[in-house]
Design a protein around this motif. Structure first.
Motif, PDB file in Angstrom:
ATOM      1  N   THR A  46      -4.794  -6.964  -5.589  1.00  0.00           N
ATOM      2  CA  THR A  46      -3.766  -6.100  -6.171  1.00  0.00           C
ATOM      3  C   THR A  46      -3.623  -4.887  -5.259  1.00  0.00           C
ATOM      4  OG1 THR A  46      -5.378  -4.934  -7.535  1.00  0.00           O
ATOM      5  CG2 THR A  46      -4.250  -6.825  -8.538  1.00  0.00           C
ATOM      6  N   HIS A  47      -2.419  -4.368  -5.203  1.00  0.00           N
ATOM      7  CA  HIS A  47      -2.138  -3.212  -4.350  1.00  0.00           C
ATOM      8  C   HIS A  47      -1.317  -2.197  -5.124  1.00  0.00           C
ATOM      9  CE1 HIS A  47      -3.489  -5.070  -0.564  1.00  0.00           C
ATOM     10  NE2 HIS A  47      -3.076  -6.190  -1.131  1.00  0.00           N
ATOM     11  N   ARG A  48      -1.609  -0.950  -4.891  1.00  0.00           N
ATOM     12  CA  ARG A  48      -0.805   0.119  -5.478  1.00  0.00           C
ATOM     13  C   ARG A  48       0.426   0.339  -4.608  1.00  0.00           C
ATOM     14  NH1 ARG A  48      -4.277   4.794  -8.084  1.00  0.00           N
ATOM     15  NH2 ARG A  48      -2.193   5.163  -8.887  1.00  0.00           N
ATOM     16  N   PHE A  49       1.425   0.968  -5.197  1.00  0.00           N
ATOM     17  CA  PHE A  49       2.684   1.239  -4.504  1.00  0.00           C
ATOM     18  C   PHE A  49       2.427   1.973  -3.197  1.00  0.00           C
ATOM     19  CE2 PHE A  49       6.515   3.611  -3.592  1.00  0.00           C
ATOM     20  CZ  PHE A  49       7.530   2.716  -3.872  1.00  0.00           C
ATOM     21  N   SER A  50       1.592   3.008  -3.253  1.00  0.00           N
ATOM     22  CA  SER A  50       1.335   3.813  -2.041  1.00  0.00           C
ATOM     23  C   SER A  50       0.647   2.991  -0.955  1.00  0.00           C
ATOM     24  CB  SER A  50       0.509   5.052  -2.383  1.00  0.00           C
ATOM     25  OG  SER A  50      -0.702   4.668  -3.000  1.00  0.00           O
ATOM     26  N   GLU A  51      -0.218   2.059  -1.332  1.00  0.00           N
ATOM     27  CA  GLU A  51      -0.859   1.180  -0.352  1.00  0.00           C
ATOM     28  C   GLU A  51       0.184   0.313   0.350  1.00  0.00           C
ATOM     29  OE1 GLU A  51      -4.763  -0.931  -1.394  1.00  0.00           O
ATOM     30  OE2 GLU A  51      -3.827  -0.506  -3.328  1.00  0.00           O
ATOM     31  N   LEU A  52       1.085  -0.254  -0.449  1.00  0.00           N
ATOM     32  CA  LEU A  52       2.131  -1.110   0.127  1.00  0.00           C
ATOM     33  C   LEU A  52       3.016  -0.298   1.063  1.00  0.00           C
ATOM     34  CD1 LEU A  52       3.088  -3.220  -3.005  1.00  0.00           C
ATOM     35  CD2 LEU A  52       1.916  -4.026  -0.940  1.00  0.00           C
ATOM     36  N   ARG A  53       3.337   0.917   0.662  1.00  0.00           N
ATOM     37  CA  ARG A  53       4.201   1.766   1.497  1.00  0.00           C
ATOM     38  C   ARG A  53       3.529   2.097   2.826  1.00  0.00           C
ATOM     39  NH1 ARG A  53       6.922   7.162   1.015  1.00  0.00           N
ATOM     40  NH2 ARG A  53       8.613   6.887   2.500  1.00  0.00           N
ATOM     41  N   ARG A  54       2.230   2.328   2.795  1.00  0.00           N
ATOM     42  CA  ARG A  54       1.503   2.601   4.049  1.00  0.00           C
ATOM     43  C   ARG A  54       1.406   1.338   4.910  1.00  0.00           C
ATOM     44  NH1 ARG A  54      -1.720   5.712   0.629  1.00  0.00           N
ATOM     45  NH2 ARG A  54      -3.224   4.007   0.382  1.00  0.00           N
ATOM     46  N   THR A  55       1.261   0.197   4.288  1.00  0.00           N
ATOM     47  CA  THR A  55       1.131  -1.065   5.024  1.00  0.00           C
ATOM     48  C   THR A  55       2.443  -1.451   5.693  1.00  0.00           C
ATOM     49  OG1 THR A  55      -0.575  -1.845   3.500  1.00  0.00           O
ATOM     50  CG2 THR A  55       0.577  -3.529   4.784  1.00  0.00           C
ATOM     51  N   ILE A  56       3.546  -1.256   4.976  1.00  0.00           N
ATOM     52  CA  ILE A  56       4.867  -1.672   5.475  1.00  0.00           C
ATOM     53  C   ILE A  56       5.544  -0.465   6.115  1.00  0.00           C
ATOM     54  CG2 ILE A  56       7.073  -2.715   4.863  1.00  0.00           C
ATOM     55  CD1 ILE A  56       5.607  -3.866   2.348  1.00  0.00           C
ATOM     56  N   ASN A  57       5.289  -0.264   7.372  1.00  0.00           N
ATOM     57  CA  ASN A  57       5.843   0.883   8.090  1.00  0.00           C
ATOM     58  C   ASN A  57       7.361   0.881   8.040  1.00  0.00           C
ATOM     59  OD1 ASN A  57       3.341   1.891   8.953  1.00  0.00           O
ATOM     60  ND2 ASN A  57       3.291   0.410  10.616  1.00  0.00           N
ATOM     61  N   GLY A  58       7.930   2.063   7.750  1.00  0.00           N
ATOM     62  CA  GLY A  58       9.373   2.225   7.815  1.00  0.00           C
ATOM     63  C   GLY A  58      10.121   1.998   6.509  1.00  0.00           C
ATOM     64  N   VAL A  59       9.468   1.483   5.478  1.00  0.00           N
ATOM     65  CA  VAL A  59      10.167   1.246   4.214  1.00  0.00           C
ATOM     66  C   VAL A  59      10.205   2.551   3.414  1.00  0.00           C
ATOM     67  CG1 VAL A  59       8.117   0.479   2.894  1.00  0.00           C
ATOM     68  CG2 VAL A  59      10.396  -0.302   2.224  1.00  0.00           C
ATOM     69  N   SER A  60      11.367   2.845   2.851  1.00  0.00           N
ATOM     70  CA  SER A  60      11.489   4.036   2.008  1.00  0.00           C
ATOM     71  C   SER A  60      10.967   3.720   0.611  1.00  0.00           C
ATOM     72  CB  SER A  60      12.950   4.475   1.925  1.00  0.00           C
ATOM     73  OG  SER A  60      13.706   3.518   1.189  1.00  0.00           O
TER      74      SER A  60
END
Length: 123
Positions: A46-60
């Motif tokens: 499971t991943h938190r929103f902030s983790e996903l945002r850090r993993t996927i560079n460039g996504v707003s």
């Protein structure tokens, strides 16, 4: 039991038809952010929103939220919200999501394996 004829067409979908909902699902899965979300979640954790945002560079934040919502509506992503303050929300793949992520990963792997040839042909 395998279906045939009209019944099979209704259950299978037809991405070439502009009226078929499979076209929207295909768009969600193959969009730039959809592919990356599926790849980021395919580790089974499971991943938190902030983790996903850090993993996927460039996504707003907005695009990530919209992508997660679309994939959740398609039943590929499970959103679990915990009733705590501050809010705690986690995302993971459903069984269906894990299956589509394998297929998307195959395409992404092929692209990465062939980048030298792709770049050479493009120039």
């Amino acid at each position: 039991m395998k279906q045939s004829g009209l019944s099979a067409q209704i259950h299978r979908g037809n991405v070439f038809s502009d009226k078929c909902p499979s076209r929207n699902v295909l768009n969600h899965v193959t969009s730039r952010w959809g592919v990356l979300v599926l790849l980021a979640l395919r580790d089974g954790q499971t991943h938190r929103f902030s983790e996903l945002r850090r993993t996927i560079n460039g996504v707003s934040e907005k695009m990530l939220a919209q992508t997660l919502q679309a994939l959740e509506q398609d039943r590929f992503v499970l959103r679990t919200a915990y009733p705590v303050v501050p809010p705690h929300v986690e995302y993971s793949l459903t069984a269906l999501g894990a299956e589509v992520a394998v297929r998307v990963a195959s395409l992404a792997d092929w692209i990465e394996d062939n980048m030298a040839d792709i770049l050479r042909r493009a120039s």
